[in-house]
Scaffold this active site. Sequence first.
Site, PDB file in Angstrom:
ATOM      1  N   GLY A 324       0.825  -1.204   0.000  1.00  0.00           N
ATOM      2  CA  GLY A 324       0.000   0.000   0.000  1.00  0.00           C
ATOM      3  C   GLY A 324       0.862   1.258   0.000  1.00  0.00           C
ATOM      4  N   SER A 325       0.316   2.301   0.590  1.00  0.00           N
ATOM      5  CA  SER A 325       0.977   3.609   0.524  1.00  0.00           C
ATOM      6  C   SER A 325       2.310   3.668   1.258  1.00  0.00           C
ATOM      7  CB  SER A 325       0.047   4.666   1.107  1.00  0.00           C
ATOM      8  OG  SER A 325      -1.186   4.622   0.441  1.00  0.00           O
ATOM      9  N   THR A 326       2.646   2.585   2.016  1.00  0.00           N
ATOM     10  CA  THR A 326       3.904   2.665   2.761  1.00  0.00           C
ATOM     11  C   THR A 326       5.113   2.715   1.840  1.00  0.00           C
ATOM     12  OG1 THR A 326       4.024   0.262   2.925  1.00  0.00           O
ATOM     13  CG2 THR A 326       2.987   1.427   4.761  1.00  0.00           C
ATOM     14  N   LYS A 328       5.230   4.716  -0.752  1.00  0.00           N
ATOM     15  CA  LYS A 328       5.244   6.020  -1.413  1.00  0.00           C
ATOM     16  C   LYS A 328       6.527   6.812  -1.157  1.00  0.00           C
ATOM     17  CE  LYS A 328       0.315   6.560  -2.123  1.00  0.00           C
ATOM     18  NZ  LYS A 328      -0.957   7.004  -1.516  1.00  0.00           N
TER      19      LYS A 328
END
Lengths: 615, 377
Positions: A324-326, A328
């Site tokens: 997921g967004s980790t 980014k």
Amino acid sequence: MEHLKLNDPHQETRLFSRRLLTALVMVIGLLGVLLGRMVYLQVYNHQHYATLSQKNRMSLLPLPPTRGLIFDRHGRVLAENIPSFTLELIPEKVSDMPDTLARLSQLIELSEDDLRRFNERRRHSSSFKAIPLRFRLSETEVARIEARRHQFPGVQVSSELVRHYPFGSLAVHAIGYVGQINEAELARLDTSNYKGTRRIGKTGVERYYEHLLHGTVGMRRVETNAQGRIIRTLERTPPVPGRHLYLTLDAEVQAVAEAALGEQRGSVVALDPLTGEVLAITSRPGYDPNPFVTGIDRASYRRLSTDPDRPLFDRALRGQYPPGSTIKPIIGLAGLEFGETTFAQRLFCRGWYSLKNDDHRYRDWKKTGHGHTDLNKAIRESCDVFFYDLALKLGIDRISSYLGQFGLGQRTGIDLHGEAAGLNPTRSWKRRAKREPWYPGETLITGIGQGFTLTTPLQLAVATATLATYGLRFQPHIARAHKDPLSDEIHYIEPQLKAIVPVVKKADWDYVVQAMLDVVHNLHGTAHKISRKAPYRIAGKTGTAQVFTIPQDEEYDAEEIELRLRDHALFVAFAPAEDPRIAVAVIVENGGSGGAVAAPIARRVMDSYLLEERP
Amino acid sequence: MNLGAEPYPHRGNAGRAFRKRRLHIDWTLLATLIFLTGAGLVILYSAAGGDWSMMGRQLARLAIAYVIMIAVAQISPQTLLHWTPWVYLLGLLLLVAVLLFGDIGKGAQRWLDLGIFRFQPSELMKIMVPMMVAWYLSAKPIPPRLPHVLVALVLVILPAGLIVVQPDLGTALLIGAAGVFVILLTGISWRYLAAFGLAAAAAAPLAWFYFLHDYQRQRVLTFLNPESDPLGAGYHIIQSKIAIGSGGVWGKGWLNGTQSQLDFLPERSTDFIFSVFAEEFGLVGILVLFTLYLLVILRGLYIAHQAQDCFTRLLAGSLVLTFFVYLFVNVGMVSGLLPVVGVPLPLVSFGGTSMVTLMAGFGILMSIHTHRRLITH
């Protein structure tokens, strides 16, 4: 002879004498045969029989070594050896087995399972060998039996050192447990060193460091008689006890991590970023390893293995989740380092993104959009649209190569067995695995950590630690040192630098770290809540991972399905930001929001490590 | 005194007076027997592991056996001849009685409990069978004709068969041998011998399937391949061979045989005592032991040769040869040449009955030798 006269004395005597002579010759001949046999046995084959005779009376009895203890980084005992009392029966000495068992069951608790396994063992054992009936007798049970010893011929209580895990389920997946040696293990073992050893490390460090913990078997050379009764000891080689193992784990941090997860399914991994030492590694739900040591009963094992929450499964090493967004911050850093974006470059986020010549809308989690967004804001508020755009500019090849440098999609090489690799998708992987070309849309979703990408909690912690150290990727390890219990000679396990991510511009890294700090400490940060009263500065990133499927073969009721379809909540962080001493990755399965659910867990773990006074 | 009952009426009063004072003992035989039983005690001490109560019992038996030997030596061969058929018949009846009422020891009916002591009729038959055959054949033309040989064979097979079904193969074998030796010594034609040999060979399979017990068959099979069952029936033979072989030329020394002292050797004070001897005294000790046995046998054969009538001659020869069969079967069995049949090492193995029987046999030999008439032709 037909012509002989009746009872002619002379003829008779001569005939008799001839027969006596024949008999004498035969006697001497047969004595010669016996003598020849003796020469054959005693002279010709003497060496052979002398060797057999030697072997007959000498027998080597193994003296199993004491297994090394396992400590945490501060010397707290995680695995010890305690005397355990076992009730044993020698069948040939028990006159009436059913009666004896019935009377014993009035004295101590005997379960159906105990009796079933006792009968099973009895079938496969000689009648003169002691067969265990009940393990782990309590002191009172021992006393109760010993007091009535004379009523129970053939019943005895034996004691042996048995592995015990004083903290029970604490770090159970990492520490592992020992259990009865099975046939497959027997086949690959150095059996001579395992003579007399009944148990072997099955999982965790108990398994990985079996060679250090076990020690070297000792031998007692004894003279025995044909029944195997020992007459005297001729020679004794003492066993060399196994080495004590000091883990990098901090039992207290570990306990805090497990308490913080509570009843939720998930995993927390905390590393020292500058060494790769594992400070805490947890997978929940866990289980108590102690029953496994003496053999867990079938019903309990079935309960554990069929539990839909999968307590036996080590999520930290084997759980594969979309990051997921980790990821980014890493994508953002790649954008800066490859020159695809700048500190100042901004993009207008209207809540969705679409490719040219394609009307499919790639949505942002925030339907209304983030408006004008630079990289800092994109990380701080986790803007998807910014990263769709950046991913497209970077292209899948550069993305996967850069993620790979942070260790995503590959085994970290931790000193534990059974680690999963995860998946860092590439064009060639897709061709191979799916027989399809790579589509640009897949690049977009890879940029926000969805799609094919899979990581383990441990990999996320390693990637976060690599960010914290500006590119130093240490191989995570859980054993810190091992010590000879006799000489106190200690051997430290050195940190292994596995890879270095090249720093093109330090300012790029500073910028990304600042953006991660803003995730926590900026009012608009997605994990702003956890900055409350933080005496140190935390750089973090939230994430949510969509749960696409539920296993086909499992059935849940509607409410359950609802629950299991909720997103996984993720959070990665390191602290203190200017001098990172801890990097944490948290995954709460179906936890929903990373900022609300996962981040507070990370905060508690970091507090416990950074704030506690320790000797 | 009834002169008619006097065995040697022609010798007159002076001779009779002399004989009354004289003890009928063959000193040469006695001396060799003392050496042999002495050697037996030495090795029994080791085999018994220094158990003095066992030694005491054996000494008591030896004493009784010597007394019986000397007592039997005082009975004249003529008296023996006179009583032979009756005692033989009594023995047969007792064998039947054993089958009907006997005690069971070690899975076989051999003992007859007479209240005061237990008695093995088969032991009695070890002497009575050769005596009976000698009694029968000595009254017939020599060498015997076929019908006589067949009758003699029946006299042997009847008791031997009763003993086989007890079951006691070892004793039956010894009794059969004793009886057959008498027939052989009569100078029976070699052609008959060959024919009987063939008949016996043909009967062997019959015996295998109908007369032998499972355990007896097992013993033969085990003998043929002891390693097939190294922890069961073959164990005795394997351990015994190890004991003998590891003794080497000089032996491990008295009381130092590890096979025997550490309990590896089964039945080490009874049937397997030879292995203890071989382990502790080696090949050299065996040579000495065999020499002692050979001396006894040579003296016995000499006595047979010197015997004056057909009955004593056949009896003496048969007793000596049976004694040798004991030795041969026992040593052959413990060294793996023959199946384990449970025959003790004569005069050495621990155990009472066979000792008494053997010594009674030597008593008969002494009687035969010391009751000779002076030949005057």
